[in-house]
Enzyme design. Sequence first.
Site, PDB file in Angstrom:
ATOM      1  N   HIS A  10      -2.980   2.906  -4.604  1.00 31.66           N
ATOM      2  CA  HIS A  10      -2.297   2.444  -3.393  1.00 31.66           C
ATOM      3  C   HIS A  10      -0.901   1.897  -3.711  1.00 31.66           C
ATOM      4  O   HIS A  10      -0.426   0.971  -3.045  1.00 31.66           O
ATOM      5  CB  HIS A  10      -3.143   1.383  -2.663  1.00 31.66           C
ATOM      6  CG  HIS A  10      -4.420   1.934  -2.114  1.00 31.66           C
ATOM      7  ND1 HIS A  10      -4.531   2.488  -0.864  1.00 31.66           N
ATOM      8  CD2 HIS A  10      -5.660   2.055  -2.677  1.00 31.66           C
ATOM      9  CE1 HIS A  10      -5.780   2.907  -0.658  1.00 31.66           C
ATOM     10  NE2 HIS A  10      -6.483   2.660  -1.753  1.00 31.66           N
ATOM     11  N   ASP A  33       0.869  -1.186   0.000  1.00 35.82           N
ATOM     12  CA  ASP A  33       0.000   0.000   0.000  1.00 35.82           C
ATOM     13  C   ASP A  33       0.901   1.230   0.000  1.00 35.82           C
ATOM     14  O   ASP A  33       2.113   1.120  -0.256  1.00 35.82           O
ATOM     15  CB  ASP A  33      -0.960  -0.022   1.212  1.00 35.82           C
ATOM     16  CG  ASP A  33      -2.296   0.635   0.880  1.00 35.82           C
ATOM     17  OD1 ASP A  33      -2.284   1.821   0.513  1.00 35.82           O
ATOM     18  OD2 ASP A  33      -3.338  -0.035   0.951  1.00 35.82           O
ATOM     19  N   GLU A  64     -10.380   2.659  -4.839  1.00 31.95           N
ATOM     20  CA  GLU A  64     -10.071   4.078  -4.588  1.00 31.95           C
ATOM     21  C   GLU A  64      -9.074   4.694  -5.565  1.00 31.95           C
ATOM     22  O   GLU A  64      -8.294   5.570  -5.193  1.00 31.95           O
ATOM     23  CB  GLU A  64      -9.545   4.241  -3.145  1.00 31.95           C
ATOM     24  CG  GLU A  64     -10.561   3.852  -2.108  1.00 31.95           C
ATOM     25  CD  GLU A  64     -10.021   3.864  -0.677  1.00 31.95           C
ATOM     26  OE1 GLU A  64     -10.810   4.156   0.227  1.00 31.95           O
ATOM     27  OE2 GLU A  64      -8.837   3.550  -0.472  1.00 31.95           O
TER      28      GLU A  64
HETATM   29  C1  ACM Z   1     -10.820  -0.207   1.209  1.00 27.10           C
HETATM   30  O1  ACM Z   1     -11.200  -0.051   2.370  1.00 27.10           O
HETATM   31  N1  ACM Z   1     -10.220   0.763   0.560  1.00 27.10           N
HETATM   32  C2  ACM Z   1     -11.026  -1.470   0.517  1.00 27.10           C
END
Ligand code: ACM
Length: 526
Positions: free
Chosen positions: A250, A189, A307
Amino acid sequence: MRGKVLFVIFIFQVLLANGQSIQIIPSPANCELKNGSFLHVKSWVVQCENGSEKVFNQFADQIKNIGIDLPFQKGTGKFVNLYLRCAQEDLEGEEYRISVDSDKTIIESSDEVGMFYALQTLVQLAGIKTAENNKIKIPESTIIDKPRFGWRGFMLDESRHFFGKEKVKQLLDWMAFYKLNVFHWHLTDVQGWRIEIKKFPLLTEVGGVGNYSNPDGPAQYYTQEDIKEIVQYASERFIEVIPEIDMPGHATAANKAYPEYSGGGSERWPEFTFNPGNENTYKFLTDILREVTELFPSQYIHLGGDEVHFGNEQWKTDSLVQVLMKKHEFENLTQVEFYFITRMADSVSSLNKTLIGWDEIISAGVSPEQCRVMWWRHNKPEQLMQGLKSGYKTIMCPRIPFYFDFVQDSTHTSGRRWKGDFVTLASILDFSKTYRNPLNQYPSLIAGVQANLWSERIHSDERLDFMTFPRIAALAEIAWTDKPKVDYKEFVFRLQPFLQLYKKQGISYFNPENRDETPEVKGIVP
Ligand code: ACM
């Protein structure tokens, strides 16, 4: 008042004549007590039949690690009081039967995992005993039990903070105790890349540096040998390990190591994405996945996909992305994102694995046969319903009640909330009620449930425990036991010996019924 009286009556029903009680989590599908009598044993003399010896040894290791030290010895002949019989054809996979009568206990299952789960139940049926107090008294009973869901998962984020092998092993031992069977490992991440990739050593040497609390902390990651050790440890506990390599967003830690594949970011999320317009990005990522898939025997690999809009602003001006958009006549960045996801889904298929993604991938056009979806955006129920209508096999992990980084009590100050809402023990137990519509409409598409422990606000083992226990027990209850409703008070009654075990093991837990004795273990970040 009436509720209280009914509760007391109920408690008397589960308490047997001389005070012994049935406090099993998750509760078995069928449990029949025979006339209030008991089998008394000084120690278990176990006869392992039909290939049950290996699983018995695995169980003995695991149970010792969580502080239960029952006197077991193997034997044959007339002293045997516990018979283990695998390969029973009338039982399904994972299913088991325990019969306790006045002079012996017989456990039967069709497979090793069913036997393993039966032994967890037996320990609890005997009333969780530890080394200090190991006289065994078991109610004469018959239990026939099998799980509600095939997928009973727990996710740990080790990018934001890194906890290390010993903590992960401890978590796996507790998961096994509660019959949870999937460990989803969020390994990459923004804050750190935690898995060694031999072809690209900078991913860990550079990308592994720092964490959420300290961006300059030393590199922390799992070597490939560590990963193999954890996968083996988990498999001895019948837990499948699913790695997550998050993309195309991420990706900050990876981009720190190999900036040539970065697609840039936004002001708030710099260097957040891989570059979908760079052909070499796909080769780079597929090479990484090839090494990852060799380490994890699971059929599944999780590629995130969540995201992306947080940090794909630079795609608008990136020359390679612009060429890609022209070539495919894409009109917006969402189409670029979906192009990336479908290409990586093909890459996963070419490695003979099945893709898992967060619920954004439903919109990307990956075929339902090619993937599994984790529905997490509880504020977007329409995304869940659209996915189910289109035939996507789905794992339910809506933030509420399954994000264990959310606070669990109104008085707590460390942890997330969503418009004031948070994740109480009761909210987890209410899962079947809250989500009865999708559960009733699409029973064959809902593969199971999972709790996710994001670690931005979890910097220590102690805080990890506090956010996990006892919510993990409530997760197990709804994952394993097929009941339209769980009675909160009755669950709290069953939980009591588990709280004592946590205490004995030095686990910091939260007891919603006794806030004063279990004060909040706070995070560095509120
Ligand atoms: C997440 O909580 N971004 C999967």
